[in-house]
Scaffold this motif. Structure first.
Motif, PDB file in Angstrom:
ATOM      1  N   UNK A 176       0.867  -1.349   0.043  1.00 21.98           N
ATOM      2  CA  UNK A 176       0.132  -0.055   0.019  1.00 21.98           C
ATOM      3  C   UNK A 176       0.922   1.302  -0.088  1.00 21.98           C
ATOM      4  N   UNK A 177       0.616   2.276  -0.564  1.00 22.62           N
ATOM      5  CA  UNK A 177       1.148   3.566  -0.632  1.00 22.62           C
ATOM      6  C   UNK A 177       0.161   4.603  -0.460  1.00 22.62           C
ATOM      7  N   UNK A 178       0.757   5.848  -0.045  1.00 22.15           N
ATOM      8  CA  UNK A 178      -0.143   6.981   0.325  1.00 22.15           C
ATOM      9  C   UNK A 178       0.843   8.143  -0.024  1.00 22.15           C
ATOM     10  N   UNK A 403      -7.742  25.048   0.129  1.00 25.20           N
ATOM     11  CA  UNK A 403      -8.504  24.607   1.013  1.00 25.20           C
ATOM     12  C   UNK A 403      -8.883  23.198   1.038  1.00 25.20           C
ATOM     13  N   UNK A 404      -7.740  22.372   0.414  1.00 31.17           N
ATOM     14  CA  UNK A 404      -8.100  21.120   0.150  1.00 31.17           C
ATOM     15  C   UNK A 404      -6.907  20.209  -0.359  1.00 31.17           C
ATOM     16  N   UNK A 405      -5.953  19.786   0.849  1.00 26.59           N
ATOM     17  CA  UNK A 405      -4.951  18.841   0.332  1.00 26.59           C
ATOM     18  C   UNK A 405      -5.433  17.957  -0.330  1.00 26.59           C
ATOM     19  N   UNK A 406      -4.532  17.062  -1.042  1.00 27.59           N
ATOM     20  CA  UNK A 406      -4.828  15.801  -2.036  1.00 27.59           C
ATOM     21  C   UNK A 406      -4.343  14.645  -1.289  1.00 27.59           C
ATOM     22  N   UNK A 407      -4.993  13.452  -1.164  1.00 31.01           N
ATOM     23  CA  UNK A 407      -4.497  12.114  -0.431  1.00 31.01           C
ATOM     24  C   UNK A 407      -4.624  11.204  -1.702  1.00 31.01           C
ATOM     25  N   UNK A 408      -3.611  10.645  -2.345  1.00 36.57           N
ATOM     26  CA  UNK A 408      -3.689   9.688  -3.284  1.00 36.57           C
ATOM     27  C   UNK A 408      -3.267   8.216  -2.629  1.00 36.57           C
ATOM     28  N   UNK A 409      -3.859   7.182  -2.576  1.00 31.82           N
ATOM     29  CA  UNK A 409      -3.635   5.933  -2.349  1.00 31.82           C
ATOM     30  C   UNK A 409      -3.774   4.963  -3.165  1.00 31.82           C
ATOM     31  N   UNK A 453      -6.423   2.873   6.832  1.00 38.00           N
ATOM     32  CA  UNK A 453      -6.812   4.278   7.007  1.00 38.00           C
ATOM     33  C   UNK A 453      -7.440   4.503   5.662  1.00 38.00           C
ATOM     34  N   UNK A 454      -7.217   4.161   4.173  1.00 32.16           N
ATOM     35  CA  UNK A 454      -7.753   4.294   3.002  1.00 32.16           C
ATOM     36  C   UNK A 454      -8.648   3.780   2.628  1.00 32.16           C
ATOM     37  N   UNK A 455      -9.074   2.656   3.423  1.00 29.57           N
ATOM     38  CA  UNK A 455      -9.950   1.478   2.698  1.00 29.57           C
ATOM     39  C   UNK A 455     -11.201   2.254   2.257  1.00 29.57           C
ATOM     40  N   UNK A 456     -11.806   2.898   3.349  1.00 30.86           N
ATOM     41  CA  UNK A 456     -13.219   3.652   2.912  1.00 30.86           C
ATOM     42  C   UNK A 456     -13.217   4.303   1.473  1.00 30.86           C
ATOM     43  N   UNK A 457     -12.072   5.173   1.464  1.00 31.43           N
ATOM     44  CA  UNK A 457     -11.866   5.929   0.214  1.00 31.43           C
ATOM     45  C   UNK A 457     -11.952   5.082  -0.920  1.00 31.43           C
TER      46      UNK A 457
END
Length: 602
Positions: A176-178, A403-409, A453-457
């Motif tokens: 997994x990567x984030x 107003x919005x950081x980006x999270x890429x997983x 942490x990112x499974x819901x996304x």
């Protein structure tokens, strides 16, 4: 659990849950007891004797709120007088009864700048990107919501990359990567000029509070326009109503024009059916001569028959002319996965409201997030992995805004000794038109459970994609991930049952190894073996109450406001509340001291 009994929960495929009322043994659950209240999970624990000691352990995931450069996590720690008297708080007793431990892992190798909004917190351990906090043992316990956060704003765009190999014994052999991309603070950024079209659903089903709150949200969005922005405004049902009807071009966002637009919005009334494609096409035509980044903000409470065609149409728009379509769904009748996929396909944002009071706050959050874009056309270059083995969410990647950081997983294959590269390349386009490029080095994530942490996304994205492609394989993959990770989604639900610690542990180990599957989900028969009372001892205690919409309800113009009264609800930071127990106290706490009139104090 109690001294002699244990109750546990598991996530199960919804199709498995449908078997419950059909079973001859299931005398207790003739109908599934799904609780249609977002954010509220309840279950009865029968036959609890006086002075029985209960031990409750709850694990959950929730997204943090980004506000003014900080990520915040809020916990509902307010205790009513039915639970504890005010004298217990004023005499310092609550500080011994309620303890909060917070561990913050930012994933960035810099000192953590943290804050606690109301409660005092003591720092027990601190290192680069890591801090451990706890509430003090003595002092006054502030009986209100607990909030803690950490700052990510800085002087420039800062990205960090965390990678984690699959844990031992995992059925999923992928790593997994984030990638976290944090924006600069507004004082260090020159944002893009924007060309914005607001689309307000004014169909008959929006009558009442939904219309009231939606109009307030659009008025807020208009107030957030900068003087160098331009905009258009359309209210729609099966017809369209354009602000300044004779002018089919974008308007400059000067003070007077914005004020006139806000007044126009206040006069919009609800009526008619829902047509989403026509106003979207009209918006794209209006944006044809746009000078800034193209944005469409779509608000709707309805479902329509041509939803897949709308997504395919949006995906076919040439890249340089394509707008970012941000979508906001209201109530249970609209197809939230259609809106999710439409926004993802066009690099937009997405949110929803299942209560009337959430419409304005949710829209304000989304509009604020998109107000100051500082990096567009974001891409991530990852090399060295076998072709076709990389899975990334979201894709394409939305713009980076103050107003919005980006999270890429995402997931990557480790078969054949494949390793994640030591760095990736972050690319984009700056407001000046110049290209942006940054090398982001890989860091091994030792203490952050990235896959959890990112499974819901990832689940939301997978389900939306399976809906668009009508892919049963992707749908089954989403069910399998939901069951394996214990995170409910639109295709699964949570069941509660009485069991023993030994049987519960055996069931968890078998689930994690994928040994108890029926298709891609967990078999109800396997749960029945672990449950006291067999299949009849299983009870559905929660399920996702939003999903694929109801076209029939939309065509019938059923008022979405009528659904809110029955949906109620309660208003990586890892928390531990410690032992919440009530020892023998040689103190007279008396009644709560609030008013003496409620009768709750006995």
């Amino acid at each position: 659990k109690t001294e002699d009994r244990m109750f546990a929960s598991f996530v199960i495929d919804k199709t498995e849950a449908e078997e419950f009322p059909k079973s001859k043994n299931n005398k207790q659950n003739k109908q599934p007891s799904i609780q249609p209240k977002p954010g509220l999970f309840t279950t009865p624990i029968p036959q609890v004797k006086l002075k029985t000691e209960l031990h409750v352990e709850a694990s959950w995931f929730q997204p943090m709120t980004f506000y003014e450069g900080y990520f915040f996590l809020a916990l509902p720690t307010f205790l009513t007088c039915k639970i504890v008297a005010n004298k217990m708080m004023t005499q310092g007793i609550m500080s011994d009864l309620v303890r909060v431990y917070a561990t913050i892992n930012t994933g960035v190798p810099f000192a953590v700048k943290y804050t606690s909004v109301v409660h005092n917190m003591e720092c027990k351990k601190q290192a680069a990107g890591h801090v451990q906090l706890e509430t003090p043992r003595v002092g006054f316990w502030n009986n209100t919501m607990f909030q803690v956060g950490y700052e990510v704003w800085g002087a420039a765009i800062v990205a960090s990359l965390n990678v984690q190999l699959p844990p031992p014994g995992s059925v999923d052999l992928r790593g997994t990567f984030c990638l976290s991309i944090n924006p600069p603070s507004p004082g260090y950024a020159q944002p893009f000029a924007r060309s914005v079209v607001f689309l307000l659903d004014c169909s008959g089903s929006m009558t009442g509070e939904p219309m009231k709150f939606a109009k307030a949200a659009v008025q807020f969005g208009l107030s957030q326009l900068n003087p160098y922005d331009e905009f258009a405004l359309i209210a729609y049902h099966d017809q369209q109503f354009v602000f300044q009807e004779g002018n089919r071009t974008l308007l400059h966002a000067n003070t007077q024009t914005v004020l006139n637009a806000q007044n126009w919005v206040s006069q919009v009334t609800a009526g008619g059916l829902t047509d989403i494609l026509s106003p979207l096409q009209n918006s794209v035509n209006i944006l044809a001569q746009a000078k800034g980044l193209r944005y469409i903000f779509l608000i709707t409470d309805g479902a329509v028959k041509d939803e897949r065609e709308i997504v395919q149409w949006a995906a076919s728009i040439p890249v340089e002319a394509a707008p970012r379509i941000s979508t906001f769904g209201i109530g249970p009748y609209c197809n939230h996965f259609f809106l999710k996929q439409l926004s993802v396909t066009t690099r937009g944002l997405n949110d929803k409201a299942l209560k009337a009071s959430e419409i304005n706050t949710g829209m304000v959050k989304m509009l604020t997030a998109a107000a100051k874009p500082v990096l567009s056309h974001v891409e991530v270059g990852i090399s060295g992995l076998p072709p076709g083995t990389l899975e990334m969410f979201p894709f394409p990647i939305p713009d980076l805004s103050c107003g919005s950081p980006i999270l890429v997983s995402g997931k990557f294959s480790t078969l054949g000794g494949a390793q994640f590269p030591p760095w990736v390349i972050l690319r984009g386009r700056l407001p000046s038109g110049q290209p942006f490029e940054q090398q982001v080095h890989t860091t091994a994530a030792a203490s952050i459970p990235l896959d959890k942490i990112f499974v819901k996304h990832q689940l939301d994205m997978m389900i939306a994609k399976s809906w668009l492609d009508q892919s049963d394989a992707l749908r089954q993959s989403a069910i399998f991930m939901s069951v394996r990770e214990g995170v409910a989604c639109a295709l699964t639900c949570t069941v509660m049952y009485q069991t023993t610690p030994e049987k519960h542990q055996q069931l968890k180990e078998a689930r994690n190894k994928g040994e108890l599957s029926k298709g891609s989900g967990l078999s109800s028969k396997a749960l029945a073996v672990a449950a006291v009372g067999g299949l009849g001892g299983l009870a559905i205690v929660s399920a996702v109450v939003w999903g694929f919409g109801d076209i029939g309800a939309s065509i019938s113009n059923l008022n979405v406001g009528d659904t809110f009264s029955s949906m109620g609800g309660l208003g990586d930071i890892d928390f531990d509340f410690g032992d919440l127990s009530f020892p023998d106290l040689d103190v007279d706490v008396g009644d709560c001291g609030d008013c003496g009139d409620c009768g709750d104090c006995g």
